[in-house]
Design a protein around this motif. Structure first.
Motif, PDB file in Angstrom:
ATOM      1  N   VAL A 207       0.847  -1.189   0.000  1.00  0.00           N
ATOM      2  CA  VAL A 207       0.000   0.000   0.000  1.00  0.00           C
ATOM      3  C   VAL A 207       0.887   1.245   0.000  1.00  0.00           C
ATOM      4  CG1 VAL A 207      -1.734   1.323   1.280  1.00  0.00           C
ATOM      5  CG2 VAL A 207      -1.858  -1.181   1.237  1.00  0.00           C
ATOM      6  N   HIS A 208       0.591   2.181  -0.895  1.00  0.00           N
ATOM      7  CA  HIS A 208       1.241   3.489  -0.909  1.00  0.00           C
ATOM      8  C   HIS A 208       0.194   4.515  -0.488  1.00  0.00           C
ATOM      9  CE1 HIS A 208       4.261   2.055  -4.216  1.00  0.00           C
ATOM     10  NE2 HIS A 208       4.502   1.522  -3.039  1.00  0.00           N
ATOM     11  N   GLY A 209       0.533   5.366   0.476  1.00  0.00           N
ATOM     12  CA  GLY A 209      -0.486   6.293   0.924  1.00  0.00           C
ATOM     13  C   GLY A 209       0.023   7.399   1.815  1.00  0.00           C
ATOM     14  N   THR A 210      -0.927   8.028   2.489  1.00  0.00           N
ATOM     15  CA  THR A 210      -0.655   9.156   3.367  1.00  0.00           C
ATOM     16  C   THR A 210      -1.483   9.008   4.630  1.00  0.00           C
ATOM     17  OG1 THR A 210      -0.097  10.666   1.560  1.00  0.00           O
ATOM     18  CG2 THR A 210      -0.832  11.676   3.610  1.00  0.00           C
ATOM     19  N   LEU A 211      -0.887   9.380   5.749  1.00  0.00           N
ATOM     20  CA  LEU A 211      -1.582   9.362   7.030  1.00  0.00           C
ATOM     21  C   LEU A 211      -1.369  10.689   7.744  1.00  0.00           C
ATOM     22  CD1 LEU A 211       0.878   9.027   9.309  1.00  0.00           C
ATOM     23  CD2 LEU A 211       0.794   6.659   8.532  1.00  0.00           C
ATOM     24  N   THR A 212      -2.225  10.954   8.712  1.00  0.00           N
ATOM     25  CA  THR A 212      -2.103  12.136   9.557  1.00  0.00           C
ATOM     26  C   THR A 212      -1.970  11.684  11.000  1.00  0.00           C
ATOM     27  OG1 THR A 212      -3.465  13.475   8.063  1.00  0.00           O
ATOM     28  CG2 THR A 212      -3.185  14.290  10.303  1.00  0.00           C
ATOM     29  N   ILE A 213      -0.922  12.113  11.676  1.00  0.00           N
ATOM     30  CA  ILE A 213      -0.671  11.696  13.053  1.00  0.00           C
ATOM     31  C   ILE A 213      -1.700  12.320  13.991  1.00  0.00           C
ATOM     32  CG2 ILE A 213       0.965  11.787  14.973  1.00  0.00           C
ATOM     33  CD1 ILE A 213       3.228  11.728  12.923  1.00  0.00           C
ATOM     34  N   THR A 214      -2.324  11.503  14.816  1.00  0.00           N
ATOM     35  CA  THR A 214      -3.302  11.976  15.800  1.00  0.00           C
ATOM     36  C   THR A 214      -2.787  11.835  17.228  1.00  0.00           C
ATOM     37  OG1 THR A 214      -4.352   9.792  15.666  1.00  0.00           O
ATOM     38  CG2 THR A 214      -5.314  11.558  14.350  1.00  0.00           C
ATOM     39  N   ASP A 215      -1.803  10.963  17.444  1.00  0.00           N
ATOM     40  CA  ASP A 215      -1.198  10.774  18.764  1.00  0.00           C
ATOM     41  C   ASP A 215       0.285  10.477  18.543  1.00  0.00           C
ATOM     42  OD1 ASP A 215      -0.190   9.726  21.166  1.00  0.00           O
ATOM     43  OD2 ASP A 215      -2.138   8.886  21.745  1.00  0.00           O
ATOM     44  N   PRO A 216       1.158  11.493  18.719  1.00  0.00           N
ATOM     45  CA  PRO A 216       2.583  11.304  18.412  1.00  0.00           C
ATOM     46  C   PRO A 216       3.233  10.152  19.179  1.00  0.00           C
ATOM     47  CG  PRO A 216       2.085  13.634  18.618  1.00  0.00           C
ATOM     48  CD  PRO A 216       0.846  12.905  19.041  1.00  0.00           C
ATOM     49  N   ALA A 217       2.915   9.992  20.459  1.00  0.00           N
ATOM     50  CA  ALA A 217       3.520   8.907  21.244  1.00  0.00           C
ATOM     51  C   ALA A 217       3.074   7.549  20.715  1.00  0.00           C
ATOM     52  CB  ALA A 217       3.160   9.056  22.719  1.00  0.00           C
ATOM     53  N   ALA A 218       1.788   7.436  20.412  1.00  0.00           N
ATOM     54  CA  ALA A 218       1.271   6.178  19.875  1.00  0.00           C
ATOM     55  C   ALA A 218       1.834   5.903  18.490  1.00  0.00           C
ATOM     56  CB  ALA A 218      -0.256   6.219  19.823  1.00  0.00           C
ATOM     57  N   PHE A 219       2.081   6.960  17.709  1.00  0.00           N
ATOM     58  CA  PHE A 219       2.653   6.764  16.372  1.00  0.00           C
ATOM     59  C   PHE A 219       4.082   6.245  16.467  1.00  0.00           C
ATOM     60  CE2 PHE A 219       4.928   8.323  12.584  1.00  0.00           C
ATOM     61  CZ  PHE A 219       4.207   7.649  11.613  1.00  0.00           C
ATOM     62  N   ALA A 220       4.869   6.796  17.406  1.00  0.00           N
ATOM     63  CA  ALA A 220       6.237   6.309  17.600  1.00  0.00           C
ATOM     64  C   ALA A 220       6.221   4.833  17.970  1.00  0.00           C
ATOM     65  CB  ALA A 220       6.937   7.123  18.685  1.00  0.00           C
ATOM     66  N   GLU A 221       5.265   4.433  18.809  1.00  0.00           N
ATOM     67  CA  GLU A 221       5.145   3.026  19.184  1.00  0.00           C
ATOM     68  C   GLU A 221       4.713   2.167  18.002  1.00  0.00           C
ATOM     69  OE1 GLU A 221       2.682   0.193  22.350  1.00  0.00           O
ATOM     70  OE2 GLU A 221       2.579   2.376  22.505  1.00  0.00           O
ATOM     71  N   ARG A 222       3.819   2.710  17.152  1.00  0.00           N
ATOM     72  CA  ARG A 222       3.369   1.952  15.985  1.00  0.00           C
ATOM     73  C   ARG A 222       4.518   1.725  15.009  1.00  0.00           C
ATOM     74  NH1 ARG A 222       0.852  -1.718  15.701  1.00  0.00           N
ATOM     75  NH2 ARG A 222      -0.850  -0.728  16.860  1.00  0.00           N
ATOM     76  N   LEU A 223       5.378   2.723  14.825  1.00  0.00           N
ATOM     77  CA  LEU A 223       6.556   2.538  13.972  1.00  0.00           C
ATOM     78  C   LEU A 223       7.407   1.386  14.498  1.00  0.00           C
ATOM     79  CD1 LEU A 223       8.103   6.000  13.031  1.00  0.00           C
ATOM     80  CD2 LEU A 223       6.850   4.435  11.557  1.00  0.00           C
ATOM     81  N   ALA A 224       7.636   1.388  15.807  1.00  0.00           N
ATOM     82  CA  ALA A 224       8.505   0.389  16.417  1.00  0.00           C
ATOM     83  C   ALA A 224       7.896  -1.009  16.366  1.00  0.00           C
ATOM     84  CB  ALA A 224       8.801   0.779  17.869  1.00  0.00           C
ATOM     85  N   ARG A 225       6.572  -1.113  16.492  1.00  0.00           N
ATOM     86  CA  ARG A 225       5.909  -2.417  16.539  1.00  0.00           C
ATOM     87  C   ARG A 225       5.548  -2.942  15.156  1.00  0.00           C
ATOM     88  NH1 ARG A 225       3.645  -4.775  20.646  1.00  0.00           N
ATOM     89  NH2 ARG A 225       1.827  -5.394  19.424  1.00  0.00           N
ATOM     90  N   GLY A 226       5.230  -2.034  14.233  1.00  0.00           N
ATOM     91  CA  GLY A 226       4.780  -2.462  12.919  1.00  0.00           C
ATOM     92  C   GLY A 226       3.272  -2.612  12.861  1.00  0.00           C
ATOM     93  N   VAL A 227       2.771  -2.985  11.686  1.00  0.00           N
ATOM     94  CA  VAL A 227       1.327  -3.033  11.422  1.00  0.00           C
ATOM     95  C   VAL A 227       0.903  -4.451  11.064  1.00  0.00           C
ATOM     96  CG1 VAL A 227      -0.533  -2.160   9.957  1.00  0.00           C
ATOM     97  CG2 VAL A 227       1.357  -0.648  10.609  1.00  0.00           C
TER      98      VAL A 227
END
Length: 249
Positions: A207-227
């Motif tokens: 998937v190629h796309g765009t997202l908007t961060i709504t919770d910076p701390a949770a986003f940092a954790e999502r990067l580290a954990r993956g999808v």
């Protein structure tokens, strides 16, 4: 904790030879081979999630991953136990990294991404019906199935792309909102993988796309954990890009 984006060149031929000598299963499963290789060299789950990118007809590829340690620390960790067989596959001298600190992310920030996923779901109850080709299928509670097939069996009208973007949006929240007007299913295939001694067939999508961060701390954790699932086998790594242009009304 500061996250680091890691870049590691490797030889595809040497990877195939190494996996064959290790007898990691029937055939060659790239995700399984890399899972075992990087676990042996750097330690379990040290480079995770990861993604291997290979140019058409290339003999080498580049492994990208997120790690808690930078390139120097990873190199120090790997060198004492590195074998000639490992060194034939990976080039530790060319291992590089860049920090991805949590302070880099802010509320409302828009980011593009390139993401390889295996969009599957575990069903909470028995599911019966016909697949997209009209063939009867039946699954027991707890089975892992294609997210698109799950919507078809539940009599919900959707496209494959729509089902996968629904799947992705649910897994990004509450860290980020998916911009559906600037996100697309870039590629799709069905592939076989090896898990727990069994070969399993399922969806393999980019998937190629765009997202908007709504919770910076949770986003940092999502990067580290993956999808999603199968993150330790080459799926789920958010490779960040400039925001995409809108592609549909």
């Amino acid at each position: 904790m500061t996250l680091h984006l890691v870049e590691l060149p490797l030889s595809l031929r040497a990877l195939h030879l190494w996996a064959g000598e290790r007898k990691l299963g029937a055939g060659f499963d790239e995700g399984v081979a890399l899972h075992h290789l990087i676990g042996e060299v750097f330690g379990p789950a040290t480079l995770q999630p990861f993604r291997l990118l290979v140019a058409p007809r290339a003999r080498t590829g580049t492994l990208y991953a997120y790690a808690a340690d930078d390139a120097n620390e990873l190199r120090k960790r790997a060198l004492p136990g590195l074998t000639p067989a490992h060194a034939a596959v990976i080039d530790l001298e060319r291992l590089r990294s860049l920090p991805r600190p949590s302070s880099a992310w802010s509320m409302g920030q828009r980011l593009g991404f390139d993401l390889r996923i295996r969009p599957v779901v575990r069903i909470a109850s028995d599911l019966h019906g016909a697949n997209n080709d009209g063939k009867p299928v039946s699954f027991r509670k707890g089975a892992e199935i294609d997210a698109f097939l799950a919507t078809v069996l539940r009599d919900r009208e959707n496209t494959r792309e729509g089902a996968y973007l629904d799947w992705l949006a649910a897994r990004l929240g509450p860290a980020a909102n998916l911009d559906r007007t600037a996100t697309r299913l870039a590629s799709f295939q069905r592939s076989w993988i090896q898990r727990n001694g069994r070969r399993v067939e399922g969806p393999d999508a980019v998937v190629h796309g765009t997202l908007t961060i709504t919770d910076p701390a949770a986003f940092a954790e999502r990067l580290a954990r993956g999808v999603g699932r199968h993150r330790s086998y080459g799926y789920g790594m958010l490779l960040l890009r400039p925001p995409q242009k809108g592609i549909r009304c």
